[in-house]
Motif scaffolding. Structure first.
Motif, short mmCIF file in Angstrom:
data_model
loop_
_atom_site.label_atom_id
_atom_site.label_comp_id
_atom_site.label_asym_id
_atom_site.label_seq_id
_atom_site.Cartn_x
_atom_site.Cartn_y
_atom_site.Cartn_z
N VAL A 1 48.59 38.75 37.80
CA VAL A 1 47.95 37.55 38.34
C VAL A 1 46.45 37.65 38.13
O VAL A 1 45.91 38.74 37.97
N PRO A 2 45.76 36.52 38.15
CA PRO A 2 44.31 36.56 37.90
C PRO A 2 43.55 37.28 39.00
O PRO A 2 44.02 37.45 40.12
N THR A 3 42.32 37.66 38.67
CA THR A 3 41.40 38.24 39.63
C THR A 3 40.92 37.18 40.61
O THR A 3 40.72 36.03 40.23
N CYS A 4 40.72 37.59 41.87
CA CYS A 4 40.16 36.66 42.86
C CYS A 4 38.66 36.56 42.69
O CYS A 4 38.16 35.59 42.12
N ALA A 5 37.93 37.54 43.17
CA ALA A 5 36.47 37.49 43.14
C ALA A 5 35.98 37.89 41.76
O ALA A 5 36.20 39.01 41.31
N THR A 6 35.31 36.96 41.09
CA THR A 6 34.87 37.22 39.72
C THR A 6 33.39 37.53 39.63
O THR A 6 32.93 38.05 38.61
N ARG A 7 32.60 37.22 40.66
CA ARG A 7 31.18 37.52 40.57
C ARG A 7 30.64 38.24 41.80
O ARG A 7 29.44 38.45 41.91
N LEU A 8 31.51 38.63 42.70
CA LEU A 8 31.09 39.45 43.83
C LEU A 8 31.06 40.91 43.41
O LEU A 8 31.76 41.32 42.48
N THR A 9 30.28 41.71 44.10
CA THR A 9 30.34 43.15 43.89
C THR A 9 31.47 43.74 44.72
O THR A 9 32.00 43.08 45.63
#
Length: 789
Positions: free
Chosen positions: A515-523
């Motif tokens: 499944v896709p990643t949730c947070a894409t720009r959080l550290t």
């Protein structure tokens, strides 16, 4: 689904011969040399590594490559990587929780003075009794000490540690008392009273130094509990602290669990009148070993979870009724179903800043479909990692101490210009109230304290100006799961001008999930539910629904399961929600319940919850993306026939927006009961195999302590560390069928005909099981070289 994962810590094949690279940075001198299969990075620190509960990492040009190997004296860190950027590195720095600190932390700093009270959560009101109110009994303090080398710990490779504890007893109480055991986390073990220098590489303490008494720092909650009729024992773990990073498989979790269990064995003997004379004097006929609570701070939090699992695996377990991990680490993602649990997360945690202990809550949610216990997780605003313990608080502690957040002077948590940061005394008061409140609720049956932990947002008067956000899950037979949002399924549909995608984990760290990643720009420090675990970095983390809409026709609809239409007996409709990190402006949702006649009742989320209000902060590790409970009281739907509810709809109430959603259910939160030992335990068997002359596999085995009536799923991960590994890093999910006692899985081996080291040893880790708990979750795959030297 099975997938082969190669991380930046592992090798992809032979590296080109680059010349050595070296330099000097803020943290010390560093070097990078080419080794077979990759690059070896070494950082020699200017001074010994600070003693933290988080695991040290190495970062090249500001990007963390993951956990590093620490030398026993804490002065050198090494890592081996196949990352090609390492050959042209301009800097190598010490990193924590995925980030390089912006500046060095001073040794001591005090939090700011009180500021005006912040806004409380909608509808929050104090409970009718205060959990921190003194009890009717006189509290007597005492201590027992069996020596600094009283116990030999398998979790430390046979090294020794102390058996020492502070005791709190209600003087006038009669009969057998409920017992609560506290365990502190990782702090320097020793210090010199004259020079004020600390050390953490030798146990017992070297000449001229004495132990730091971290175990004495919880007088506040211990005194409250003892005053209400509990026996409290706060145990020392300095011997574990001095050896866990370099000498344990799991950074000390097993060793800390062993320490707790050894104390319980001694206390059980003493209450029977046998064993150590001092213990018998204190506890003969005084303890109820079928009524035990455990609290662990930081690595101690992971330690008490491990103790509960060790206990459940015994033929005659003690009655552990409640577990409280406080600002915990969770390096290996064990689950703890079927036992009441509350996880405390300090928002301003500067040590375990990724708040990885949230996994204890998330991973246990659906780990057992007949779960008989409730659980909760609390985000405590304005609090740091250390100040729940007075011996970790500067100005109060006898030994050196520090503010773990003080390396960041930000306006939310920093020591300057941070009006919402609690003072040490305020933080200690919050800890006292909620620690005492949890055990008084679960063990003492004081149900008036339930609103502190059921998601309704009550805050006791003794917590002062603190703001505490709570998520909670009811026991299985006290809820109807409408749509957990853990996988694409027929339990919900998305319609209108909207998209809905099940996502899991972050930054493409768990591709085997499918499944896709949730947070894409959080550290990794900003998303507690999705931060990768040290020993399960490629294992799927907390699937949820990512729901975005471009007008108010966007909707998620979920039909109730057949036979579950009568929800009249439940307290509330609940789900978890958090803003999508890409959402802008004011975002709101509307929740609608539809009965069998088509009658509807609608409530805006903003009217009952602050879950869609952004958390404060502007730079990592803040703000946090943390799913909060939306709790809609059933009284909000007074026109709907609650005996015949057919559907729940969640609609975009703002023109546009994006949110994460999880755990949609009708709930009636109660404490439940502890039945952890009824679940089988899953363990890994170690294996030694020859390398072979070409590609092959090592077939490893998972075993169950007993047969299960449901399929048992377990995530396994092999970690291909070292120089030129001959195995492939692997993450996969293994299923043990109904009635079976074992299952196998395969780890790829890249054999060859080149003579090499006689044998290489690799970690294999089991995590996040369902319908079972972890027994032996760590083992070794040893590959021997079969080519003649």
């Amino acid at each position: 689904m099975t997938a082969v994962i190669v991380s930046t810590m592992l090798f992809a094949g032979p590296a080109h011969a680059d010349p050595p690279v070296s330099g000097t940075g803020e943290d010390g001198a560093w070097s990078i040399e080419t080794v077979e299969g990759g690059y070896k990075i070494t950082l020699r620190l200017a001074e010994p590594l600070p003693v933290r509960d988080a695991i040290p990492e190495l970062a090249v040009d500001g990007a963390s490559l993951g956990p590093a190997v620490e030398s026993p004296d804490g002065t050198t860190l090494t890592i081996i990587t196949s990352d090609p950027d390492a050959s042209a590195a301009a800097s190598v720095n010490l990193a924590w929780n995925g980030e390089v600190p912006s500046e060095a932390a001073p040794t001591a700093r005090i939090a700011p003075k009180p500021a005006p009270l912040p806004q409380k959560k909608p509808g929050a009101s104090p409970p009718p009794i205060d959990p921190a109110a003194p009890g009717r009994y006189t509290v007597v303090h005492d201590e027992y000490n069996l020596g600094d080398t009283a116990i030999t710990l398998a979790g430390l490779g046979g090294r020794q540690a102390e058996i020492r504890a502070k005791v709190y007893l209600p003087k006038e109480a009669t009969g057998r008392l409920p017992l609560v055991v506290f365990q502190h986390g990782r702090h320097s073990a020793c210090y010199n009273p004259l020079s004020r220098q600390t050390s953490n590489s030798t146990w017992p303490c070297p000449a001229g130094q004495q132990p730091i008494l971290s175990f004495t720092g919880y007088d506040g909650p211990a005194d409250v509990l003892a005053g209400h009729g509990y026996a409290v024992v706060s145990v020392s773990a300095n011997g574990v602290n001095a050896a866990d990073n370099p000498f344990s498989e799991d950074r000390g979790a097993l060793a800390r669990g062993e320490v707790v269990m050894r104390h319980l064995d001694l206390l059980a003997d003493a209450t029977k009148g046998t064993g150590d004379e001092k213990l018998v004097e204190l506890f003969k006929d005084r303890l109820d070993m079928d009524d035990i609570g455990l609290m662990g701070h930081s690595r101690g939090g992971e330690g008490v979870v491990k103790a509960a699992l060790l206990n459940a695996g015994r033929p005659k377990p003690y009655g552990i009724k409640a577990v409280l991990p406080l600002a915990p680490t969770d390096f290996a993602r064990a689950t703890l179903p079927n036992i009441p649990m509350s996880v405390f997360l300090p928002y301003c945690d500067g040590d375990v800043s990724n708040q990885q202990g949230q996994h204890f809550y998330d991973d246990s949610l659906y780990a057992f479909e007949k779960d008989e216990a409730s659980r909760s997780s609390l985000m405590i605003m304005g609090t740091n990692h250390n100040f729940f313990n007075t011996e970790w608080t500067p100005g109060v502690a006898v030994a050196p101490a520090s503010d773990d957040w003080s390396n960041r002077n930000d306006p939310v948590c920093g020591a300057a210009a941070a009006p919402d940061r609690l003072t040490p005394a305020e933080q200690y008061a919050v800890g006292t109230a909620y620690i005492a409140g949890f055990f008084r609720l679960v063990q003492g049956g004081e149900h008036e304290l339930l609103p502190l932990f059921d998601g309704s947002g009550a805050i006791p008067t003794s917590a002062g100006r603190a703001v505490v956000h709570t998520v909670a899950q009811a026991e299985a037979d006290k809820r109807v799961d409408v749509a957990p949002f853990t996988s694409p399924s027929s339990s919900f549909t998305v319609s209108g001008a909207a998209t809905g995608v099940i996502c899991a984990g972050m930054l493409d760290r768990s591709p085997q999930s499918g499944v896709p990643t949730c947070a894409t720009r959080l550290t990794t420090s900003q998303a507690p539910s999705w931060t990768p675990a040290t020993y399960a970095g490629n294992v799927t983390a907390t699937p949820v629904l990512r729901f975005t809409w471009t007008d108010t026709t966007g909707e998620v609809s979920a039909p109730l399961p057949a036979g579950s239409w009568n929800v009249n007996g439940y307290d509330a409709l609940t789900f978890r929600a958090a803003l999508d990190e890409n959402a802008t402006g004011n975002v709101d949702l509307a929740v609608t319940v539809v009965d069998g006649h088509g009658t509807t009742g609608t409530v805006p989320v903003s009217g009952v919850s602050d879950a869609l209000t952004p958390f404060p902060g502007t730079a990592s590790p803040l703000p946090k993306t943390w799913l909060r409970t939306v709790r809609v009281p059933m009284s909000s739907f007074d026109e709907v026939d609650l005996r015949d509810v057919r559907e729940v709809r969640i609609t975009g109430a703002s023109p546009t927006g994006g949110v994460y959603l999880g755990d949609l259910a009708f709930s009636d939160v109660r404490v439940g009961k502890a039945e952890l030992d009824e679940l089988p335990q899953v363990s890994l068997l170690g294996l030694t195999v020859p390398e072979g002359d070409g590609p092959g596999v090592a077939t490893m085995t998972l075993t169950l302590s007993g047969r299960s009536k449901k399929p048992v799923t377990v995530n396994v991960q092999s970690i291909a560390g070292g120089t030129a590994p001959v195995i492939t890093a692997l993450a996969q999910q293994v299923v043990i069928p109904v009635g079976a006692r074992s299952a196998t899985f395969q780890v790829p081996i890249t054999g060859d005909t080149t003579p090499a080291t006689a044998e290489q040893s690799y970690q294999v880790v089991a995590s996040v099981p369902t319908n079972a708990t972890i027994g032996g979750g760590f083992t070794r795959l040893v590959v021997t070289d079969d080519d003649a030297l």
